[in-house]
Design a protein around this motif. Structure first.
Motif, short mmCIF file in Angstrom:
data_model
loop_
_atom_site.label_atom_id
_atom_site.label_comp_id
_atom_site.label_asym_id
_atom_site.label_seq_id
_atom_site.Cartn_x
_atom_site.Cartn_y
_atom_site.Cartn_z
N ASN A 125 37.08 30.91 43.37
CA ASN A 125 35.93 31.76 43.66
C ASN A 125 36.03 33.11 42.96
N THR A 126 37.13 33.34 42.26
CA THR A 126 37.30 34.60 41.55
C THR A 126 37.32 34.36 40.04
N ILE A 127 36.78 35.31 39.30
CA ILE A 127 36.80 35.27 37.83
C ILE A 127 37.50 36.53 37.35
N GLU A 128 38.45 36.38 36.46
CA GLU A 128 39.16 37.56 35.93
C GLU A 128 38.94 37.67 34.43
N TYR A 129 38.74 38.90 34.00
CA TYR A 129 38.65 39.18 32.56
C TYR A 129 39.26 40.56 32.37
N GLY A 130 40.34 40.63 31.59
CA GLY A 130 41.09 41.87 31.50
C GLY A 130 41.61 42.22 32.88
N ASN A 131 41.45 43.49 33.27
CA ASN A 131 41.91 43.88 34.61
C ASN A 131 40.75 43.94 35.62
N VAL A 132 39.65 43.25 35.26
CA VAL A 132 38.49 43.18 36.13
C VAL A 132 38.46 41.82 36.83
N CYS A 133 38.24 41.84 38.15
CA CYS A 133 38.20 40.60 38.93
C CYS A 133 36.92 40.56 39.75
N LEU A 134 36.15 39.47 39.60
CA LEU A 134 34.94 39.26 40.39
C LEU A 134 35.24 38.25 41.48
N ASP A 135 34.86 38.56 42.70
CA ASP A 135 34.93 37.60 43.80
C ASP A 135 33.50 37.11 44.03
N LEU A 136 33.23 35.84 43.64
CA LEU A 136 31.86 35.32 43.69
C LEU A 136 31.37 35.11 45.12
N GLN A 137 32.29 34.88 46.02
CA GLN A 137 31.88 34.64 47.41
C GLN A 137 31.56 35.96 48.12
N ALA A 138 32.43 36.92 47.96
CA ALA A 138 32.23 38.22 48.62
C ALA A 138 31.31 39.14 47.82
N THR A 140 32.13 41.01 45.25
CA THR A 140 32.83 42.29 45.04
C THR A 140 33.54 42.28 43.69
N VAL A 141 33.80 43.47 43.18
CA VAL A 141 34.49 43.63 41.89
C VAL A 141 35.63 44.62 42.06
N THR A 142 36.78 44.28 41.51
CA THR A 142 37.89 45.23 41.48
C THR A 142 38.30 45.49 40.03
N VAL A 143 38.75 46.72 39.78
CA VAL A 143 39.32 47.11 38.49
C VAL A 143 40.76 47.51 38.76
N ALA A 144 41.70 46.75 38.19
CA ALA A 144 43.13 46.97 38.44
C ALA A 144 43.42 47.01 39.94
N GLY A 145 42.75 46.13 40.67
CA GLY A 145 42.99 46.02 42.12
C GLY A 145 42.21 47.00 42.97
N LEU A 201 32.61 50.59 34.84
CA LEU A 201 33.78 49.96 34.23
C LEU A 201 34.58 50.91 33.34
N GLN A 202 34.30 52.22 33.42
CA GLN A 202 34.93 53.16 32.48
C GLN A 202 36.46 53.22 32.62
N ASP A 203 36.98 52.87 33.81
CA ASP A 203 38.44 52.87 33.99
C ASP A 203 39.07 51.49 33.78
N SER A 204 38.25 50.52 33.35
CA SER A 204 38.77 49.16 33.12
C SER A 204 39.21 49.01 31.67
#
Length: 223
Positions: A125-138, A140-145, A201-204
């Motif tokens: 349910n999560t997609i990662e690209y670089g240090n960006v992670c998308l949670d498709l169910q929730a 939500t997006v995280t950059v470096a956690g 995404l400027q800090d990603s």
């Protein structure tokens, strides 16, 4: 993502559309087979929810025509039939999944997520690209956690970009993925969403590059 719902029961069709729309996807509703075929002739979809019992043709015919055209678009069949032989026939015709009515909306959402993941080559349910992670169910997006705030359309736009890495996406393509037929947004709306995404995404370690006259390309920062 752009989803087509083919359902002749207006109340059920609108209920499904509202539920899927709240997930942030672009969505179109057809109530007859001919309407569905017209939409499929002019628009590519990421997923189709297909009722079998339509007033002018069967869902089986639409599915057969789709597969004859070598379309790999995932299809979930919505059916009142629950016999094993019917299910086998549907899967043999090229359906990816099926649900018997009455439909549980929570399960329908989960199955939609699963098929969209599979079509993008994702197992989780999560997609990662670089240090960006998308949670498709929730959603939500995280950059470096670290959790970042994105509005729903910005989230779906990022999902489209990450699902098409290495491809230049025009404004028209992006609009098709996140809006419905009846919304007709101006292409400048995409510029606004892209600008907001860039800021978020400027800090990603990824960025959205403008390819003049063509559209946008998602890239990882080098070095």
């Amino acid at each position: 993502m752009r989803i087509l719902v083919v359902e002749d029961d207006r109340i059920l069709g609108e209920a499904i559309s509202q539920r899927i729309g709240r997930m942030g996807h672009g969505l179109d509703l057809a109530q007859t087979g001919s309407q569905a075929n017209q939409m499929l002739a002019v628009q590519e979809y990421d997923l189709i929810l297909l009722d079998l019992n339509l007033p002018d043709m069967t869902g089986n015919q639409i599915l057969q025509n789709l597969r004859k055209k070598q379309s790999n678009t995932p299809v979930i069949i919505l059916t009142a039939r629950d016999e094993i032989k019917d299910r086998i026939e549907l899967l043999d015709l090229g359906a990816d999944d099926y649900m018997t009515k009455p439909v549980d909306f929570g399960e329908l959402e989960a199955r939609c997520r699963a098929l969209l993941r599979r079509s993008q080559g994702q197992a989780q349910n999560t997609i990662e690209y670089g240090n960006v992670c998308l949670d498709l169910q929730a959603c939500t997006v995280t950059v470096a956690g670290v959790l970042i705030e994105l509005k729903q359309r910005e989230f779906r736009l990022l999902e489209v970009f990450i699902g098409h890495t290495g491809r230049v996406l025009s404004k028209e393509t992006l609009i098709e993925h996140i809006y419905n037929f009846n919304e007709n947004p101006n292409s400048s709306v995409i510029e606004i969403y892209v600008a907001r995404l860039r800021k978020s995404l400027q800090d990603s370690d990824i960025h959205i590059r403008t390819i003049r006259g063509l559209g946008y390309l998602l890239e990882k920062h080098h070095g």
